[in-house]
Design a protein around this motif. Structure first.
Motif, PDB file in Angstrom:
ATOM      1  N   ASP A   3     -12.442  -7.780   2.602  1.00 17.88           N
ATOM      2  CA  ASP A   3     -13.483  -6.389   2.012  1.00 17.88           C
ATOM      3  C   ASP A   3     -13.738  -6.887   1.448  1.00 17.88           C
ATOM      4  OD1 ASP A   3     -14.157  -5.189   4.559  1.00 17.88           O
ATOM      5  OD2 ASP A   3     -12.367  -3.876   4.553  1.00 17.88           O
ATOM      6  N   TYR A  43      -1.269  -2.938  -4.647  1.00 19.25           N
ATOM      7  CA  TYR A  43      -2.741  -2.865  -4.604  1.00 19.25           C
ATOM      8  C   TYR A  43      -3.738  -2.966  -2.828  1.00 19.25           C
ATOM      9  CZ  TYR A  43      -3.128  -3.450  -9.351  1.00 19.25           C
ATOM     10  OH  TYR A  43      -3.387  -3.478 -10.586  1.00 19.25           O
ATOM     11  N   GLY A  44      -2.954  -2.693  -2.403  1.00 19.56           N
ATOM     12  CA  GLY A  44      -3.058  -2.681  -0.721  1.00 19.56           C
ATOM     13  C   GLY A  44      -3.074  -1.144  -0.455  1.00 19.56           C
ATOM     14  N   SER A  83      -7.037   5.622  -0.600  1.00 22.70           N
ATOM     15  CA  SER A  83      -8.258   6.001  -0.803  1.00 22.70           C
ATOM     16  C   SER A  83      -8.655   6.364   0.462  1.00 22.70           C
ATOM     17  CB  SER A  83      -9.163   5.402  -1.897  1.00 22.70           C
ATOM     18  OG  SER A  83      -8.900   4.216  -1.520  1.00 22.70           O
ATOM     19  N   ARG A 127     -10.796   0.912   9.876  1.00 20.57           N
ATOM     20  CA  ARG A 127     -10.408  -0.248   9.626  1.00 20.57           C
ATOM     21  C   ARG A 127      -9.665  -1.206  10.651  1.00 20.57           C
ATOM     22  NH1 ARG A 127     -10.472  -0.884   3.272  1.00 20.57           N
ATOM     23  NH2 ARG A 127     -12.155   0.130   2.938  1.00 20.57           N
ATOM     24  N   GLN A 148      -2.657   1.400  -2.403  1.00 23.21           N
ATOM     25  CA  GLN A 148      -3.186   1.586  -3.342  1.00 23.21           C
ATOM     26  C   GLN A 148      -4.839   2.320  -2.169  1.00 23.21           C
ATOM     27  OE1 GLN A 148      -4.255   0.978  -7.335  1.00 23.21           O
ATOM     28  NE2 GLN A 148      -1.708   1.470  -7.814  1.00 23.21           N
ATOM     29  N   SER A 149      -5.511   0.925  -1.795  1.00 17.48           N
ATOM     30  CA  SER A 149      -6.057   0.643  -1.014  1.00 17.48           C
ATOM     31  C   SER A 149      -6.068   1.844   0.269  1.00 17.48           C
ATOM     32  CB  SER A 149      -6.677  -0.430  -0.903  1.00 17.48           C
ATOM     33  OG  SER A 149      -7.867  -0.319   0.105  1.00 17.48           O
TER      34      SER A 149
END
Length: 141
Positions: free
Chosen positions: A141, A109-110, A116, A125, A112-113
């Motif tokens: 976040d 999921y990191g 985007s 960031r 995937q983040s």
């Protein structure tokens, strides 16, 4: 007498190692025979070996990857893991493993983040991350 006892322990250890080596060799031979087509049916040891692998150590199944995190990140990661673990195990009555389940989720999921984001957002960031780290904290976040 003590030297004799130590000698016996060394011999016992050597014989255990020898026996273990022979078992591994037998398993390897069994697997190679079944893949060479010499054996049409899987043997007992070959089928039990595949069962052992499915429940084996995650260290044997995956590649170790090491990260150097700031203390605040490590604490946050540990806190999130413990919260998810407690909730997951309560809800599903099954173990939630850190290396087998949690870390792969964090990475997936990191990634995937990050996928985007464009490079300017990544730079933002990184800057906020660096500023936060300089102050001794980590901002999620």
């Amino acid at each position: 007498m003590r030297d004799n006892q130590e000698g016996n322990e060394s011999e016992d250890r050597a014989s255990r190692l020898r026996e273990r080596r022979n078992q591994v060799q037998q398993k390897a031979n069994t697997v190679s025979e079944s893949t060479d087509g010499k054996s049409s049916e899987p043997t007992e040891s070959a089928s039990s070996e595949s069962d052992d692998q499915s429940e084996g150590s995650v260290k044997d199944e995956r590649i170790g990857t090491y990260m150097y995190l700031q203390e605040s990140q490590q604490k946050e990661l540990k806190k999130v893991y413990n919260q998810i673990k407690a909730e997951y195990e309560y809800e599903y009555d099954t173990e939630f493993e850190k290396n087998r389940q949690f870390y792969p989720l964090v990475v997936e999921y990191g990634i995937q983040s990050l996928d985007s984001l464009d490079v300017s957002e990544i730079q933002e960031r990184l800057e906020s991350f660096t500023d936060s780290a300089d102050r001794g904290g980590y901002k999620r976040d």
